[in-house]
Write an enzyme that holds these catalytic residues in place. Structure first.
Site, mmCIF file in Angstrom:
data_model
loop_
_atom_site.group_PDB
_atom_site.id
_atom_site.type_symbol
_atom_site.label_atom_id
_atom_site.label_comp_id
_atom_site.label_asym_id
_atom_site.label_seq_id
_atom_site.Cartn_x
_atom_site.Cartn_y
_atom_site.Cartn_z
ATOM 1 N N TRP A 10 45.212 45.238 30.452
ATOM 2 C CA TRP A 10 46.508 44.514 30.955
ATOM 3 C C TRP A 10 46.585 44.506 32.463
ATOM 4 O O TRP A 10 47.342 43.622 32.861
ATOM 5 C CB TRP A 10 47.691 45.055 29.966
ATOM 6 C CG TRP A 10 47.825 44.388 28.675
ATOM 7 C CD1 TRP A 10 46.940 44.096 27.897
ATOM 8 C CD2 TRP A 10 49.064 44.347 27.926
ATOM 9 N NE1 TRP A 10 47.387 43.637 26.666
ATOM 10 C CE2 TRP A 10 48.818 43.632 26.776
ATOM 11 C CE3 TRP A 10 50.365 44.769 28.332
ATOM 12 C CZ2 TRP A 10 49.760 43.606 25.928
ATOM 13 C CZ3 TRP A 10 51.334 44.375 27.405
ATOM 14 C CH2 TRP A 10 51.208 43.684 26.007
ATOM 15 N N LYS A 11 45.903 45.262 33.128
ATOM 16 C CA LYS A 11 46.088 45.268 34.567
ATOM 17 C C LYS A 11 47.673 45.570 34.888
ATOM 18 O O LYS A 11 48.314 46.205 34.244
ATOM 19 C CB LYS A 11 45.576 44.185 35.138
ATOM 20 C CG LYS A 11 43.731 44.029 34.756
ATOM 21 C CD LYS A 11 43.200 42.700 35.486
ATOM 22 C CE LYS A 11 42.134 42.579 34.763
ATOM 23 N NZ LYS A 11 41.144 41.939 35.588
ATOM 24 N N HIS A 97 36.652 50.606 37.206
ATOM 25 C CA HIS A 97 36.915 48.994 37.174
ATOM 26 C C HIS A 97 36.524 48.467 38.611
ATOM 27 O O HIS A 97 37.045 48.840 39.648
ATOM 28 C CB HIS A 97 38.196 48.734 36.587
ATOM 29 C CG HIS A 97 38.315 47.202 36.331
ATOM 30 N ND1 HIS A 97 38.453 46.293 37.580
ATOM 31 C CD2 HIS A 97 38.377 46.449 35.294
ATOM 32 C CE1 HIS A 97 38.574 45.092 36.625
ATOM 33 N NE2 HIS A 97 38.419 45.219 35.419
ATOM 34 N N GLU A 167 30.438 44.656 33.714
ATOM 35 C CA GLU A 167 31.542 43.379 34.152
ATOM 36 C C GLU A 167 30.930 42.986 35.511
ATOM 37 O O GLU A 167 31.268 43.480 36.359
ATOM 38 C CB GLU A 167 32.679 43.903 34.283
ATOM 39 C CG GLU A 167 33.593 44.650 33.281
ATOM 40 C CD GLU A 167 35.101 44.794 33.037
ATOM 41 O OE1 GLU A 167 35.433 44.036 32.290
ATOM 42 O OE2 GLU A 167 35.475 45.298 34.049
ATOM 43 N N GLY A 173 38.169 37.334 35.556
ATOM 44 C CA GLY A 173 39.320 36.639 35.971
ATOM 45 C C GLY A 173 39.166 35.055 36.497
ATOM 46 O O GLY A 173 39.622 34.269 37.048
ATOM 47 N N GLY A 234 40.303 41.065 30.089
ATOM 48 C CA GLY A 234 41.596 41.092 30.774
ATOM 49 C C GLY A 234 42.634 40.002 30.386
ATOM 50 O O GLY A 234 43.436 40.220 29.575
ATOM 51 N N GLY A 235 42.509 38.982 31.066
ATOM 52 C CA GLY A 235 43.591 37.787 30.997
ATOM 53 C C GLY A 235 43.860 37.626 29.524
ATOM 54 O O GLY A 235 45.136 37.570 28.925
#
Ligand code: PEP
Length: 251
Positions: A10-11, A97, A167, A173, A234-235
């Site tokens: 979720w950052k 990350h 990644e 993103g 992520g998003g």
């Protein structure tokens, strides 16, 4: 047979309102019997770990932190230790990350120390590697991945305590993704490198996740690539419907 893992990062997103989203995800995952096909993980900001751990007490969805300090305690203002994450309900921690590597100048040796800290606290560690766009254009992708793996893998890795996430930084993103054959090339290379470093039993059974603009619409084909054992998202992990749509790649 490696059980896949679908992990959400979720950052720096989410507030106390987000309990609704996690409840919705839990309901969807249970309704689809998703946990029979893959492990499911959410890494919210650390401010939400305790609240989420109460909601997910009997859930197949596990919790993780997004980073940890190498030390267990001490004068490190604003940092969080692996022990604190475990105490808040986490079973996993992400280390290395690319946003940590870039925003906080983390080097491979820092990532290695953080992975060791995660194990010290009994957490499973997701270690991220990935090339920058300039490195891909210069045909350096495999060299970068090899260097990151060799320099950040701590002694004592097993197929249970360590997961590798590939990644590509330029895909995070951005909505851009590598082709399925590019993903397969890197994952096959990581598998071979891990077998060389750790032996067949450990390197051959370690989960290798792909991350970078995974969405419900592309998850199935990316997850079907050679040596891909799940996703780091992520998003699209922020909304229960989208994340459930990615988990459905394994139904
Ligand atoms: C990530 O940050 O780990 C990630 C994969 O982000 P996104 O899915 O938004 O590209």
């Amino acid at each position: 047979m490696i059980k896949p893992l679908v992990a959400g990062n979720w950052k720096m997103n989410g507030t106390s309102q987000s309990v609704q989203e996690i409840k919705a995800l839990d309901e969807k995952a249970r309704a689809a019997n998703a946990a029979e096909k893959c492990d499911i993980l959410i890494c919210p900001p650390s401010t939400l770990l305790v609240a989420f751990s109460h909601i997910l007490k009997d859930s197949p969805i596990k919790l993780g932190g997004q980073d940890c300090h190498a030390n267990a305690t001490g004068a490190h203002t604003g940092d969080i230790s692996a022990e604190m994450l475990a105490d808040s309900g986490a079973d996993y921690v992400i280390v290395g990350h690319s946003e940590r590597r870039m925003d906080h100048k983390e080097r491979d040796c820092d990532v290695k120390a953080k992975a060791e800290a995660g194990w010290r606290a009994g957490l499973k560690v997701i270690l991220c590697v990935g090339e920058l766009i300039g490195e891909r254009s210069a045909d350096l992708t495999l060299k970068v991945i090899e260097r990151q793996l060799k320099n950040s893998l701590p002694e004592g890795a097993t197929a249970d305590n360590l997961i590798i996430a590939y990644e590509p930084v330029w895909a995070i993103g951005t909505g851009l993704t590598p082709t399925v054959s590019d993903v397969a090339e890197v994952h096959d290379f990581m598998r071979k490198t891990l077998i060389d470093l750790l032996g067949d039993q450990i390197g051959g059974n370690m989960k290798l996740l792909y991350g970078g603009s995974v969405k419900p619409g592309n998850a199935k084909e990316l997850m079907a690539a050679s040596n891909v054992n799940g996703a780091l998202v992520g998003g699209a992990s922020l909304k229960a419907d989208d994340f459930a749509g990615i988990i459905a790649a394994y139904e």
